[in-house]
Design a protein around this motif. Structure first.
Motif, PDB file in Angstrom:
ATOM      1  N   HIS A 276       0.828  -1.201   0.000  1.00 20.05           N
ATOM      2  CA  HIS A 276       0.000   0.000   0.000  1.00 20.05           C
ATOM      3  C   HIS A 276       0.866   1.256   0.000  1.00 20.05           C
ATOM      4  N   PHE A 277       1.872   1.254   0.861  1.00 25.54           N
ATOM      5  CA  PHE A 277       2.783   2.398   0.903  1.00 25.54           C
ATOM      6  C   PHE A 277       3.589   2.521  -0.384  1.00 25.54           C
ATOM      7  N   LEU A 278       4.076   1.402  -0.876  1.00 29.28           N
ATOM      8  CA  LEU A 278       4.920   1.416  -2.069  1.00 29.28           C
ATOM      9  C   LEU A 278       4.161   1.957  -3.276  1.00 29.28           C
ATOM     10  N   PHE A 279       2.935   1.505  -3.464  1.00 32.42           N
ATOM     11  CA  PHE A 279       2.150   1.964  -4.608  1.00 32.42           C
ATOM     12  C   PHE A 279       1.899   3.472  -4.533  1.00 32.42           C
ATOM     13  N   ASN A 283       3.451   6.235  -7.235  1.00 39.68           N
ATOM     14  CA  ASN A 283       2.578   7.181  -7.947  1.00 39.68           C
ATOM     15  C   ASN A 283       3.115   8.597  -7.840  1.00 39.68           C
ATOM     16  N   ASN A 284       3.627   8.931  -6.643  1.00 41.30           N
ATOM     17  CA  ASN A 284       4.218  10.261  -6.458  1.00 41.30           C
ATOM     18  C   ASN A 284       5.436  10.449  -7.365  1.00 41.30           C
ATOM     19  N   PRO A 297      15.186  13.128  -8.271  1.00 45.67           N
ATOM     20  CA  PRO A 297      16.309  12.368  -7.683  1.00 45.67           C
ATOM     21  C   PRO A 297      16.241  12.299  -6.161  1.00 45.67           C
ATOM     22  N   GLN A 298      15.888  13.441  -5.537  1.00 45.25           N
ATOM     23  CA  GLN A 298      15.771  13.448  -4.085  1.00 45.25           C
ATOM     24  C   GLN A 298      14.652  12.520  -3.623  1.00 45.25           C
ATOM     25  N   LEU A 299      13.583  12.501  -4.412  1.00 43.27           N
ATOM     26  CA  LEU A 299      12.466  11.624  -4.082  1.00 43.27           C
ATOM     27  C   LEU A 299      12.888  10.157  -4.152  1.00 43.27           C
ATOM     28  N   VAL A 300      13.732   9.830  -5.133  1.00 47.91           N
ATOM     29  CA  VAL A 300      14.214   8.457  -5.255  1.00 47.91           C
ATOM     30  C   VAL A 300      15.041   8.076  -4.033  1.00 47.91           C
ATOM     31  N   MET A 301      15.901   8.988  -3.568  1.00 51.16           N
ATOM     32  CA  MET A 301      16.715   8.713  -2.387  1.00 51.16           C
ATOM     33  C   MET A 301      15.835   8.544  -1.146  1.00 51.16           C
ATOM     34  N   ASP A 302      14.843   9.454  -1.024  1.00 51.13           N
ATOM     35  CA  ASP A 302      13.944   9.347   0.129  1.00 51.13           C
ATOM     36  C   ASP A 302      13.167   8.035   0.085  1.00 51.13           C
ATOM     37  N   LEU A 303      12.736   7.680  -1.111  1.00 50.33           N
ATOM     38  CA  LEU A 303      11.997   6.431  -1.265  1.00 50.33           C
ATOM     39  C   LEU A 303      12.870   5.230  -0.892  1.00 50.33           C
ATOM     40  N   ALA A 304      14.138   5.274  -1.263  1.00 47.44           N
ATOM     41  CA  ALA A 304      15.050   4.179  -0.929  1.00 47.44           C
ATOM     42  C   ALA A 304      15.206   4.052   0.583  1.00 47.44           C
ATOM     43  N   ASP A 305      15.330   5.206   1.284  1.00 48.50           N
ATOM     44  CA  ASP A 305      15.457   5.174   2.741  1.00 48.50           C
ATOM     45  C   ASP A 305      14.198   4.605   3.392  1.00 48.50           C
ATOM     46  N   LEU A 306      13.051   5.025   2.865  1.00 48.44           N
ATOM     47  CA  LEU A 306      11.799   4.539   3.429  1.00 48.44           C
ATOM     48  C   LEU A 306      11.621   3.045   3.200  1.00 48.44           C
ATOM     49  N   LEU A 307      11.961   2.595   2.007  1.00 45.23           N
ATOM     50  CA  LEU A 307      11.837   1.170   1.707  1.00 45.23           C
ATOM     51  C   LEU A 307      12.820   0.348   2.540  1.00 45.23           C
ATOM     52  N   ARG A 308      13.995   0.923   2.776  1.00 40.47           N
ATOM     53  CA  ARG A 308      14.982   0.225   3.608  1.00 40.47           C
ATOM     54  C   ARG A 308      14.426   0.017   5.022  1.00 40.47           C
ATOM     55  N   GLU A 333       8.161  14.523   4.585  1.00 30.88           N
ATOM     56  CA  GLU A 333       9.017  15.328   3.712  1.00 30.88           C
ATOM     57  C   GLU A 333       8.854  14.899   2.263  1.00 30.88           C
ATOM     58  N   LEU A 334       8.721  13.611   2.051  1.00 30.38           N
ATOM     59  CA  LEU A 334       8.498  13.117   0.693  1.00 30.38           C
ATOM     60  C   LEU A 334       7.159  13.629   0.155  1.00 30.38           C
ATOM     61  N   GLN A 335       6.138  13.643   1.001  1.00 31.71           N
ATOM     62  CA  GLN A 335       4.826  14.125   0.567  1.00 31.71           C
ATOM     63  C   GLN A 335       4.838  15.628   0.284  1.00 31.71           C
ATOM     64  N   LYS A 336       5.669  16.374   0.997  1.00 26.13           N
ATOM     65  CA  LYS A 336       5.785  17.808   0.718  1.00 26.13           C
ATOM     66  C   LYS A 336       6.319  18.054  -0.683  1.00 26.13           C
ATOM     67  N   ILE A 337       7.298  17.220  -1.071  1.00 23.74           N
ATOM     68  CA  ILE A 337       7.838  17.340  -2.428  1.00 23.74           C
ATOM     69  C   ILE A 337       6.757  17.008  -3.446  1.00 23.74           C
ATOM     70  N   ARG A 338       6.000  15.976  -3.160  1.00 27.29           N
ATOM     71  CA  ARG A 338       4.964  15.530  -4.071  1.00 27.29           C
ATOM     72  C   ARG A 338       3.858  16.568  -4.234  1.00 27.29           C
ATOM     73  N   SER A 339       3.400  17.142  -3.102  1.00 32.45           N
ATOM     74  CA  SER A 339       2.252  18.054  -3.162  1.00 32.45           C
ATOM     75  C   SER A 339       2.649  19.501  -3.431  1.00 32.45           C
ATOM     76  N   SER A 340       3.948  19.786  -3.319  1.00 30.90           N
ATOM     77  CA  SER A 340       4.446  21.153  -3.527  1.00 30.90           C
ATOM     78  C   SER A 340       3.740  22.098  -2.561  1.00 30.90           C
ATOM     79  N   ASN A 341       3.040  23.108  -3.098  1.00 27.22           N
ATOM     80  CA  ASN A 341       2.359  24.073  -2.236  1.00 27.22           C
ATOM     81  C   ASN A 341       0.896  23.704  -1.997  1.00 27.22           C
ATOM     82  N   LYS A 342       0.518  22.534  -2.424  1.00 25.98           N
ATOM     83  CA  LYS A 342      -0.892  22.127  -2.330  1.00 25.98           C
ATOM     84  C   LYS A 342      -1.306  21.830  -0.889  1.00 25.98           C
TER      85      LYS A 342
END
Length: 458
Positions: A276-279, A283-284, A297-308, A333-342
């Motif tokens: 559920h989290f991975l999907f 998507n983000n 790229p930063q999102l990929v690194m954050d995603l790697a840390d979270l998956l680890r 922090e990852l969601q902030k990148i995804r949503s920007s100012n939303k």
């Protein structure tokens, strides 16, 4: 009554042992089982009044101490770290083995008592004295008594096995009480004279002039009512004891099965969290790559840390609360990148966590649920309030998110249902989860009792 009075400190020490910490209980046990017997022995040497307390002799003390040590070992888990010792010990303290051991000890003690007297059966009644010196000097005579008493052991133990495995397990369990009672009566009537005849054929009972022998009736009549009374009381006493142990054994099996089912259910529920989290995160990342965002790229690194964290820490039964909160911070922090100012986040974190432990990937379900239903469907700017506080080892999480008018009011999806099941299994009677809709806001409150010991909930 005298023996009960003398053994009261033993019983008190044994009781208090399980009411205190192991360190204190050891001192209590040593007082009851070492200092008290030594004091009684000293008093018996000084005063003639205590000299009559012959029941509290070496044999009684050894028996009490040995029984206590065996029980303490089983309760304190001293053999649990060794699989071989655990299996051997559990096998040793089974009802069958304990019964056989008691019967053999009875044969040994009675043989020693008989060996301590000259012609004991011709000079009854005789005192219950065990002369260890005669055990060595007249070992052949001791062996003569002991081997014949082993025949008694074989007969009594066979009666016990028939009662447990035929009368109780087969007839009582499958055909009911009436069949069990009828079979027990037939068993008693037919076997009693046959077994008494076998005992009378032993040399120990071959006495002149039909002098009293070692049978329940004490005479040569195999149909004596006293023989039947012995068999009746044997069944009357052994049946409830066997039924009690059978029930305990059955309950232990049920508990083990329930524990295995709980473990499997927890694993299945925990496996539902990770996809559920991975999907959601993929998507983000997909959305950012479409816009060729520099944040990808930063999102990929954050995603790697979270998956680890999900792969390694998420599979553990319990983790430090501090690690779990860091995981949530990174996720936000990852969601902030995804949503920007939303979306804006109003966050409150606890200051002092000490060494509190928590089951992994529990709190993230609430945060994910808020983002899924409060941020992703929103057309305008929205806000999520997340407050996590800890007071006296009690964690309180409050999460509030806006509800999109096009979204269904009920947010009880896979995530929260999963959370409820895991809380029921991991924190029974130690949690509270409430969800409330107020106007266009959805509020979730989780109160969780934590522990400093990571093995507390096992």
């Amino acid at each position: 009554m005298q023996l009960l009075l003398e053994c009261t400190p033993f019983l008190a020490a044994h009781f208090l042992t399980f009411k205190q910490t192991f360190k204190n209980s050891t001192l209590v046990w040593l007082t009851g089982f070492i200092l008290y017997p030594l004091s009684v022995y000293a008093l018996s040497m000084i005063s003639s009044l205590y000299a009559q307390w012959h029941y509290l002799g070496v044999e009684c003390w050894l028996l009490c101490t040995l029984a206590s040590l065996i029980w303490l070992i089983s309760q304190q888990g001293m053999v649990k770290n060794n699989d071989f010792l655990t299996k051997w010990f559990n096998s040793f303290i089974s009802l069958d083995n304990v019964t056989l051991t008691i019967l053999i000890c009875w044969a040994f003690l009675l043989a020693g008592i008989l060996n301590s007297h000259e012609e004991p059966l011709l000079n009854q009644p005789f005192e219950l004295i065990f002369d260890f010196s005669k055990l060595l000097s007249e070992f052949d005579q001791f062996l003569f008594y002991f081997l014949q008493l082993i025949v008694y052991v074989v007969i009594i133990y066979s009666l016990y096995l028939i009662n447990r495995y035929v009368l109780i397990r087969h007839l009582l369990a499958n055909y009911g009480v009436f069949t069990f009672v009828v079979a027990s009566v037939i068993f008693m009537v037919t076997l009693t004279p046959l077994l008494i005849a076998i005992l009378l054929a032993l040399p120990i009972n071959d006495l002149p002039n039909n002098i009293a022998n070692l049978t329940p009736s004490g005479n040569q009549n195999i149909f004596s009512k006293y023989n039947y009374q012995f068999m009746f009381f044997f069944l009357l006493i052994s049946t409830p004891v066997i039924l009690a142990f059978e029930r305990q054994q059955q309950q232990s099996k049920f508990n083990e099965i329930a524990k295995q089912q709980t473990t499997m259910e927890l694993k299945l529920l925990q496996q539902q969290v990770n996809p559920h989290f991975l999907f959601n995160t993929l998507n983000n990342l997909y959305a950012l790559t479409l816009t060729k965002s520099e944040q990808a790229p930063q999102l990929v690194m954050d995603l790697a840390d979270l998956l680890r964290y999900t792969v390694y820490e998420g599979q553990k039964p319990y983790v430090l609360l501090e690690k779990e909160l860091n995981y949530i911070r990174n996720f936000i922090e990852l969601q902030k990148i995804r949503s920007s100012n939303k979306c804006s986040f109003n966050l409150t974190w606890p200051n002092k966590l000490e060494t509190l432990h928590i089951a992994p990937l529990l709190l993230i379900i609430i945060v994910e649920n808020a983002i899924k239903h409060g941020v992703e469907p929103a057309l305008d700017k929205t806000k999520i309030t997340l407050s996590i506080t800890v007071d006296d080892n009690v964690l309180t999480l409050f999460c509030e998110n806006a509800i999109n008018v096009k979204e269904k009011i009920n947010q009880q999806g896979l995530g929260l249902n999963n959370l409820k099941k895991r809380l029921q299994l991991l924190y029974p009677n130690k949690h509270s989860l409430t969800t409330i809709k107020q106007s266009n806001l959805w509020q979730t409150t989780l109160i969780l009792e934590l522990s400093n010991d990571k093995s507390y909930h096992h």
